[in-house]
Design an enzyme around this catalytic site. Structure first.
Site, PDB file in Angstrom:
ATOM      1  N   CYS A   1     -13.898  13.466 -10.845  1.00  0.00           N
ATOM      2  CA  CYS A   1     -13.770  14.830 -10.350  1.00  0.00           C
ATOM      3  C   CYS A   1     -15.155  15.310  -9.908  1.00  0.00           C
ATOM      4  O   CYS A   1     -16.174  14.725 -10.275  1.00  0.00           O
ATOM      5  CB  CYS A   1     -13.226  15.699 -11.489  1.00  0.00           C
ATOM      6  SG  CYS A   1     -13.040  17.451 -11.104  1.00  0.00           S
TER       7      CYS A   1
ATOM      8  N   ASP B   1       0.850  -1.184   0.000  1.00  0.00           N
ATOM      9  CA  ASP B   1       0.000   0.000   0.000  1.00  0.00           C
ATOM     10  C   ASP B   1       0.889   1.238   0.000  1.00  0.00           C
ATOM     11  O   ASP B   1       1.945   1.249   0.629  1.00  0.00           O
ATOM     12  CB  ASP B   1      -0.908   0.002   1.238  1.00  0.00           C
ATOM     13  CG  ASP B   1      -2.078   0.957   1.109  1.00  0.00           C
ATOM     14  OD1 ASP B   1      -2.572   1.160  -0.021  1.00  0.00           O
ATOM     15  OD2 ASP B   1      -2.512   1.499   2.138  1.00  0.00           O
ATOM     16  N   GLU B   2       0.439   2.280  -0.696  1.00  0.00           N
ATOM     17  CA  GLU B   2       1.142   3.570  -0.752  1.00  0.00           C
ATOM     18  C   GLU B   2       2.580   3.416  -1.258  1.00  0.00           C
ATOM     19  O   GLU B   2       3.527   3.901  -0.658  1.00  0.00           O
ATOM     20  CB  GLU B   2       1.118   4.259   0.618  1.00  0.00           C
ATOM     21  CG  GLU B   2      -0.249   4.382   1.248  1.00  0.00           C
ATOM     22  CD  GLU B   2      -1.207   5.356   0.553  1.00  0.00           C
ATOM     23  OE1 GLU B   2      -0.863   5.914  -0.503  1.00  0.00           O
ATOM     24  OE2 GLU B   2      -2.317   5.537   1.076  1.00  0.00           O
TER      25      GLU B   2
END
Length: 189
Positions: free
Chosen positions: A141, A83-84
């Site tokens: 978005c 993760d990350e």
């Protein structure tokens, strides 16, 4: 030979949720996964935390100066989930690639491609360079278009200055934006 997969996306594209689902799928079939994250990610301390409320303790919390190849025990491991990945050092990312190739263990990395300035994170850059397969995870978005950018919001205002790492929910807030909204709101073009 196993592959190194990199799955990237803007904030809120479901990266952590998907990682947790993949871990569940492997474990449900009696397979062993190693879940790794960088100690730079302070959210959840030793846990990976999804915005949907699911979480899991990591198997390895790695500090930036540590080498993964020295810390990871690969006995009976069927898959490594990261993760990350953007917070990993270049050496750590290369260690993940070595593990996939030499030890024949699939490595699946999740993370952001770019920071709030629209620039590649160093860990992401190296991950993209060595990955066998890339997959973009999509979110939208506020205008409804595909979001690609991560905008930092401090005190209700979009910012384009500051240190590269500020953890979401702890140091700042982030919003996923399309290119047009990023230009308008962050870069003021």
């Amino acid at each position: 030979m196993a592959k190194m997969y990199v799955r990237f996306g803007a904030m809120n594209s479901g990266k952590t949720t998907i990682l947790l689902q993949v871990a569940h799928n492997y474990e449900e079939k009696g397979m062993k996964v190693l879940v790794i994250k960088s100690s730079i990610d302070k959210k959840g301390d030793r846990k990976i935390v999804s915005r949907l409320g699911i979480e899991r303790e990591v198997d390895i919390l790695i500090n930036p100066e540590e080498r993964l190849i020295d810390k990871v025990r690969l006995d009976n491991v069927n898959c490594i989930l990261v993760d990350e990945v953007q917070f990993m050092s270049p050496e750590q990312v290369k260690d993940l690639w070595i593990i996939a190739k030499i030890y024949d263990i699939p490595v699946i990395c999740y993370g952001l491609k770019t920071n709030f300035k629209g620039e590649l994170f160093l860990g992401s850059k190296v991950a993209i360079e060595v990955a066998d397969e890339l997959e973009e995870l999509v979110t939208i978005c506020k205008c409804g278009k595909k979001a690609k950018f991560n905008a930092r919001v401090v005190n209700g205002e979009y910012v384009s200055d500051g240190k590269e790492v500020a953890i979401d929910g702890l140091d700042a807030k982030y919003e996923s934006l399309c290119g047009k909204c990023y230009l308008k709101n962050v870069l003021k073009v």
